[in-house]
Scaffold this motif. Structure first.
Motif, short mmCIF file in Angstrom:
data_model
loop_
_atom_site.label_atom_id
_atom_site.label_comp_id
_atom_site.label_asym_id
_atom_site.label_seq_id
_atom_site.Cartn_x
_atom_site.Cartn_y
_atom_site.Cartn_z
N GLN A 60 2.41 -1.54 4.47
CA GLN A 60 2.49 -0.13 4.07
C GLN A 60 3.91 0.31 4.35
OE1 GLN A 60 2.39 2.46 6.85
NE2 GLN A 60 2.85 4.11 5.42
N LEU A 107 -8.84 -0.21 5.68
CA LEU A 107 -8.45 -0.92 4.46
C LEU A 107 -7.75 -2.23 4.81
CD1 LEU A 107 -7.94 -1.13 1.39
CD2 LEU A 107 -5.80 0.11 1.78
N THR A 112 -11.81 5.00 -0.70
CA THR A 112 -10.94 4.21 0.18
C THR A 112 -11.66 3.96 1.49
OG1 THR A 112 -9.01 5.33 -0.78
CG2 THR A 112 -8.66 4.12 1.27
N PRO A 113 -11.64 2.76 2.04
CA PRO A 113 -12.27 2.53 3.34
C PRO A 113 -11.73 3.50 4.39
CG PRO A 113 -11.57 0.45 2.36
CD PRO A 113 -11.00 1.54 1.50
N SER A 141 -0.80 -1.09 -4.75
CA SER A 141 -2.02 -0.30 -4.59
C SER A 141 -1.72 1.00 -3.87
CB SER A 141 -3.07 -1.10 -3.81
OG SER A 141 -4.29 -0.39 -3.73
N SER A 143 -3.97 2.79 6.56
CA SER A 143 -5.43 2.82 6.71
C SER A 143 -5.88 1.54 7.38
CB SER A 143 -6.12 2.97 5.35
OG SER A 143 -7.50 2.70 5.45
N GLU A 176 -18.47 -2.17 0.04
CA GLU A 176 -17.76 -3.37 0.45
C GLU A 176 -17.51 -4.32 -0.73
OE1 GLU A 176 -16.30 -3.73 3.19
OE2 GLU A 176 -17.42 -2.81 4.83
N TRP A 220 -14.62 -3.01 -3.07
CA TRP A 220 -13.25 -3.21 -2.58
C TRP A 220 -12.83 -4.68 -2.72
CZ3 TRP A 220 -15.46 -0.08 1.96
CH2 TRP A 220 -15.41 1.29 1.65
N TRP A 261 0.85 -1.19 0.00
CA TRP A 261 0.00 0.00 0.00
C TRP A 261 0.88 1.24 0.00
CZ3 TRP A 261 -4.49 1.88 -1.16
CH2 TRP A 261 -5.00 3.01 -0.55
N ARG A 318 -9.97 -5.04 5.84
CA ARG A 318 -10.64 -5.71 4.73
C ARG A 318 -9.69 -6.59 3.94
NH1 ARG A 318 -13.13 -2.01 6.82
NH2 ARG A 318 -15.43 -1.89 6.76
N LEU A 319 -8.51 -6.10 3.67
CA LEU A 319 -7.55 -6.89 2.90
C LEU A 319 -7.26 -8.23 3.59
CD1 LEU A 319 -5.00 -4.14 1.81
CD2 LEU A 319 -6.89 -5.10 0.47
N LEU A 338 -6.91 3.64 -6.51
CA LEU A 338 -8.03 4.37 -5.92
C LEU A 338 -7.81 5.87 -6.14
CD1 LEU A 338 -8.30 2.37 -2.59
CD2 LEU A 338 -9.62 2.02 -4.68
#
Length: 315
Positions: free
Chosen positions: A89, A76, A287-288, A176, A73, A303, A306, A68, A79-80, A200
């Protein structure tokens, strides 16, 4: 995952979600700050080079590592990891944009792209910055994953390292980012073949032409998502980049608020969800996080989008 790949499996006696942090300056003694382009280890007395990593060993792994390229985040990464992805990140040089931005020499349509590529690789692509290998995205990601392989063996991070641990297995990496980060992800993927690129609110660099250069990463591996009130959309910057990347070959621009997943398999997704007419909120809404749009029950409305962006089959 391609059929020829050996699948990643976990050996974790107590499966759970792991979230780890490490400072880039602590992982690699060669790492250096570059204050001339806003690339520092500390800011306002606080660490500025903290890097993040997450994995959930309760979820069947997809064998993909998301790098990332933006600020961390938590929504994010939550979810990933729930999809079965690993995520990191990294701290990389992105402060240069405020200094150079659209100030490249007239006629040089690769100016920003050269800086982005030097920040990504640590190779000498640009005359206006000097970012050595230890301070690049590639090397800082490598050092972080090597550390994770030792620090968090339950997460199976060695799956993303070559046998000699001198490089990442880039064919297992998803690049990403959002905004500036999505633009760098797209530029980096031109140079380095990766598994997927998720962009994004981007990419931009609207005065440049690197988007149409020959690409190491096939066009079908790129996915974009933008809000139509975002200045990058209304100024025709994102759709221009998407076309230059060749994404029109894989379907029309699809409004995710009017079409259900899997959106016809297209790579170009937009939303016109209600952001109260705020272009700045529109920019971050894809972005979440705090700017993302919720329904009446308080749940994020995107949701499915993503999940699609990061996991939809490429073929």
């Amino acid at each position: 995952m391609r059929q020829s790949e050996t699948p990643l499996t976990y050996s974790d006696p107590a499966p759970k979600r792991y979230a780890l942090t490490a400072r880039a300056s602590a992982l690699d003694p060669r790492a250096r700050p570059h204050p001339e382009i806003g690339f520092v280890f500390e800011k306002d007395g606080k660490p500025a080079d903290t890097q993040h990593a997450s994995v959930d060993t309760r979820v069947a792994p997809l064998g993909r590592l998301v790098i990332w390229l933006m600020g961390y985040s938590a929504p994010l990464f939550d979810r990933l990891t729930s999809y079965g992805l690993h995520a990191i990140q990294v701290h990389y040089a992105n402060g240069w944009f405020g200094q150079f931005g659209d100030k490249g020499p007239k006629g040089d349509t690769l100016f920003n792209g050269k800086i982005r590529l030097e920040a990504a690789t640590g190779e000498d692509f640009s005359d206006v910055v000097s970012i050595p290998k230890p301070d690049s995205i590639m090397e800082r990601a490598l050092q972080l994953v090597k550390w994770l392989a030792k620090e968090n063996p339950q997460g199976g991070w060695e799956y993303f390292l070559t046998a000699d641990q001198k490089a990442l297995r880039w064919e297992r990496v998803i690049l990403s980012g959002a905004s500036h980060g999505s633009t760098t992800a797209a530029r980096f993927a031109k140079h380095q073949k990766v598994a997927r690129v998720v962009m994004l609110c981007g990419p931009r660099d609207q005065l440049e032409t690197w988007q149409s250069l020959k690409s190491a990463t096939p066009a079908n591996r790129h996915f974009g998502f933008s809000h139509v009130l975002d200045g990058g959309w209304t100024g025709n910057h994102y759709p221009r980049s998407w076309e230059m990347l060749g994404l029109e070959k894989f379907g029309p621009i699809v409004n995710v608020d009017k079409t259900k997943a899997p959106y016809g398999g297209t790579r170009r997704l937009i939303t016109d969800a209600d952001v109260k007419g705020d272009a700045n909120r529109a920019h971050g809404s894809v972005t979440p996080g705090g700017n993302a749009v919720k329904d009446a029950s308080g749940k994020f409305i995107h949701e499915d989008v993503w999940r699609y962006l990061f996991t939809h089959p490429l073929e």
